[in-house]
Design a protein around this motif. Sequence first.
Motif, PDB file in Angstrom:
ATOM      1  N   LEU A 180       0.818  -1.220   0.000  1.00  0.00           N
ATOM      2  CA  LEU A 180       0.000   0.000   0.000  1.00  0.00           C
ATOM      3  C   LEU A 180       0.847   1.264   0.000  1.00  0.00           C
ATOM      4  O   LEU A 180       1.887   1.322   0.650  1.00  0.00           O
ATOM      5  N   GLY A 181       0.341   2.279  -0.704  1.00  0.00           N
ATOM      6  CA  GLY A 181       0.905   3.620  -0.588  1.00  0.00           C
ATOM      7  C   GLY A 181       0.266   4.286   0.635  1.00  0.00           C
ATOM      8  O   GLY A 181      -0.755   3.816   1.142  1.00  0.00           O
ATOM      9  N   TRP A 182       0.850   5.365   1.108  1.00  0.00           N
ATOM     10  CA  TRP A 182       0.338   6.022   2.316  1.00  0.00           C
ATOM     11  C   TRP A 182       0.625   7.507   2.260  1.00  0.00           C
ATOM     12  O   TRP A 182       1.445   7.971   1.475  1.00  0.00           O
ATOM     13  N   VAL A 183      -0.078   8.250   3.125  1.00  0.00           N
ATOM     14  CA  VAL A 183       0.153   9.687   3.288  1.00  0.00           C
ATOM     15  C   VAL A 183       0.190   9.973   4.781  1.00  0.00           C
ATOM     16  O   VAL A 183      -0.746   9.636   5.507  1.00  0.00           O
ATOM     17  N   ALA A 184       1.287  10.572   5.231  1.00  0.00           N
ATOM     18  CA  ALA A 184       1.414  10.966   6.638  1.00  0.00           C
ATOM     19  C   ALA A 184       1.182  12.464   6.740  1.00  0.00           C
ATOM     20  O   ALA A 184       1.598  13.229   5.863  1.00  0.00           O
ATOM     21  N   ARG A 185       0.516  12.866   7.819  1.00  0.00           N
ATOM     22  CA  ARG A 185       0.257  14.297   8.055  1.00  0.00           C
ATOM     23  C   ARG A 185       0.502  14.571   9.531  1.00  0.00           C
ATOM     24  O   ARG A 185      -0.108  13.938  10.391  1.00  0.00           O
ATOM     25  N   VAL A 186       1.396  15.509   9.807  1.00  0.00           N
ATOM     26  CA  VAL A 186       1.736  15.883  11.178  1.00  0.00           C
ATOM     27  C   VAL A 186       1.653  17.406  11.260  1.00  0.00           C
ATOM     28  O   VAL A 186       2.255  18.102  10.443  1.00  0.00           O
ATOM     29  N   GLU A 187       0.892  17.893  12.246  1.00  0.00           N
ATOM     30  CA  GLU A 187       0.651  19.337  12.347  1.00  0.00           C
ATOM     31  C   GLU A 187       1.282  19.925  13.604  1.00  0.00           C
ATOM     32  O   GLU A 187       1.053  19.429  14.708  1.00  0.00           O
ATOM     33  N   TYR A 188       2.031  20.997  13.401  1.00  0.00           N
ATOM     34  CA  TYR A 188       2.651  21.783  14.473  1.00  0.00           C
ATOM     35  C   TYR A 188       2.273  23.246  14.254  1.00  0.00           C
ATOM     36  O   TYR A 188       3.010  23.983  13.588  1.00  0.00           O
ATOM     37  N   PRO A 189       1.128  23.685  14.773  1.00  0.00           N
ATOM     38  CA  PRO A 189       0.718  25.080  14.550  1.00  0.00           C
ATOM     39  C   PRO A 189       1.812  26.059  14.977  1.00  0.00           C
ATOM     40  O   PRO A 189       2.368  25.948  16.064  1.00  0.00           O
ATOM     41  N   GLY A 190       2.135  26.976  14.090  1.00  0.00           N
ATOM     42  CA  GLY A 190       3.161  27.968  14.375  1.00  0.00           C
ATOM     43  C   GLY A 190       4.574  27.480  14.153  1.00  0.00           C
ATOM     44  O   GLY A 190       5.524  28.252  14.238  1.00  0.00           O
ATOM     45  N   THR A 199       3.235  17.153   5.264  1.00  0.00           N
ATOM     46  CA  THR A 199       2.493  16.122   4.535  1.00  0.00           C
ATOM     47  C   THR A 199       3.514  15.351   3.724  1.00  0.00           C
ATOM     48  O   THR A 199       4.242  15.941   2.917  1.00  0.00           O
ATOM     49  N   TYR A 200       3.591  14.051   3.959  1.00  0.00           N
ATOM     50  CA  TYR A 200       4.560  13.203   3.259  1.00  0.00           C
ATOM     51  C   TYR A 200       3.812  12.088   2.550  1.00  0.00           C
ATOM     52  O   TYR A 200       3.057  11.352   3.166  1.00  0.00           O
ATOM     53  N   ARG A 201       4.033  11.979   1.223  1.00  0.00           N
ATOM     54  CA  ARG A 201       3.430  10.913   0.424  1.00  0.00           C
ATOM     55  C   ARG A 201       4.502   9.875   0.126  1.00  0.00           C
ATOM     56  O   ARG A 201       5.597  10.224  -0.327  1.00  0.00           O
ATOM     57  N   SER A 202       4.154   8.613   0.356  1.00  0.00           N
ATOM     58  CA  SER A 202       5.129   7.543   0.155  1.00  0.00           C
ATOM     59  C   SER A 202       5.599   7.513  -1.289  1.00  0.00           C
ATOM     60  O   SER A 202       4.890   7.931  -2.198  1.00  0.00           O
ATOM     61  N   GLY A 203       6.790   7.020  -1.461  1.00  0.00           N
ATOM     62  CA  GLY A 203       7.306   6.759  -2.803  1.00  0.00           C
ATOM     63  C   GLY A 203       6.703   5.430  -3.235  1.00  0.00           C
ATOM     64  O   GLY A 203       5.492   5.313  -3.389  1.00  0.00           O
ATOM     65  N   PRO A 204       7.519   4.389  -3.353  1.00  0.00           N
ATOM     66  CA  PRO A 204       6.977   3.071  -3.678  1.00  0.00           C
ATOM     67  C   PRO A 204       6.040   2.597  -2.559  1.00  0.00           C
ATOM     68  O   PRO A 204       6.144   3.040  -1.417  1.00  0.00           O
ATOM     69  N   LYS A 205       5.150   1.679  -2.910  1.00  0.00           N
ATOM     70  CA  LYS A 205       4.220   1.142  -1.913  1.00  0.00           C
ATOM     71  C   LYS A 205       4.995   0.409  -0.829  1.00  0.00           C
ATOM     72  O   LYS A 205       6.049  -0.183  -1.088  1.00  0.00           O
ATOM     73  N   LEU A 206       4.442   0.454   0.371  1.00  0.00           N
ATOM     74  CA  LEU A 206       5.039  -0.242   1.512  1.00  0.00           C
ATOM     75  C   LEU A 206       4.517  -1.674   1.501  1.00  0.00           C
ATOM     76  O   LEU A 206       3.300  -1.903   1.494  1.00  0.00           O
ATOM     77  N   ALA A 207       5.437  -2.633   1.471  1.00  0.00           N
ATOM     78  CA  ALA A 207       5.068  -4.047   1.400  1.00  0.00           C
ATOM     79  C   ALA A 207       4.255  -4.474   2.617  1.00  0.00           C
ATOM     80  O   ALA A 207       4.443  -3.951   3.722  1.00  0.00           O
ATOM     81  N   ALA A 208       3.360  -5.419   2.417  1.00  0.00           N
ATOM     82  CA  ALA A 208       2.545  -5.963   3.509  1.00  0.00           C
ATOM     83  C   ALA A 208       3.452  -6.452   4.634  1.00  0.00           C
ATOM     84  O   ALA A 208       4.460  -7.106   4.391  1.00  0.00           O
TER      85      ALA A 208
END
Length: 152
Positions: free
Chosen positions: A75-85, A109-118
């Motif tokens: 699967l591909g994935w998207v990580a999102r981490v928020e640090y206001p300010g 916001t980080y989008r995976s490159g190749p899919k992450l193996a199961a």
Amino acid sequence: MVVPGLSPRRTDPPSPTPNATRTASPPPTTVPPVKPSRTPAPPPAPFDARYQVLHMFQGGFIAEVLIRNTSRGDLGWVARVEYPGGRVVTAWLEGVPQGTFTGRDGTLTYRSGPKLAAGSSVYLRFHIESAGARPASCSVSGRACHRTSGPR
């Protein structure tokens, strides 16, 4: 004086006849309440994500999110981490091909490159400045991150 063929006027209301049908007024128009359609949110993607701060220093820190694919497929994935300010300086993956990231207004916001193996894991690491070490939010493809222990 009484005139033949005419009768005096009646002043009392006529009494109802037993077979008379009463014309009922139509029932009030009622509209059944409309229930808002609630489309269930799609289930979060099958990832386990663990957030921790690796190193703190004057004005910033290095943190990581360990991302584990708990599904049976790649699967591909998207990580999102928020640090206001805060300010996102950079982000990278450890030991695997890189994806792409944006860092605006304290949100990484980080989008995976190749899919992450199961069954596999990857470390997303990043450098943040001018923010507290606890993010306002952290998620990977819709699933919230768990927080682990502090800096090592």
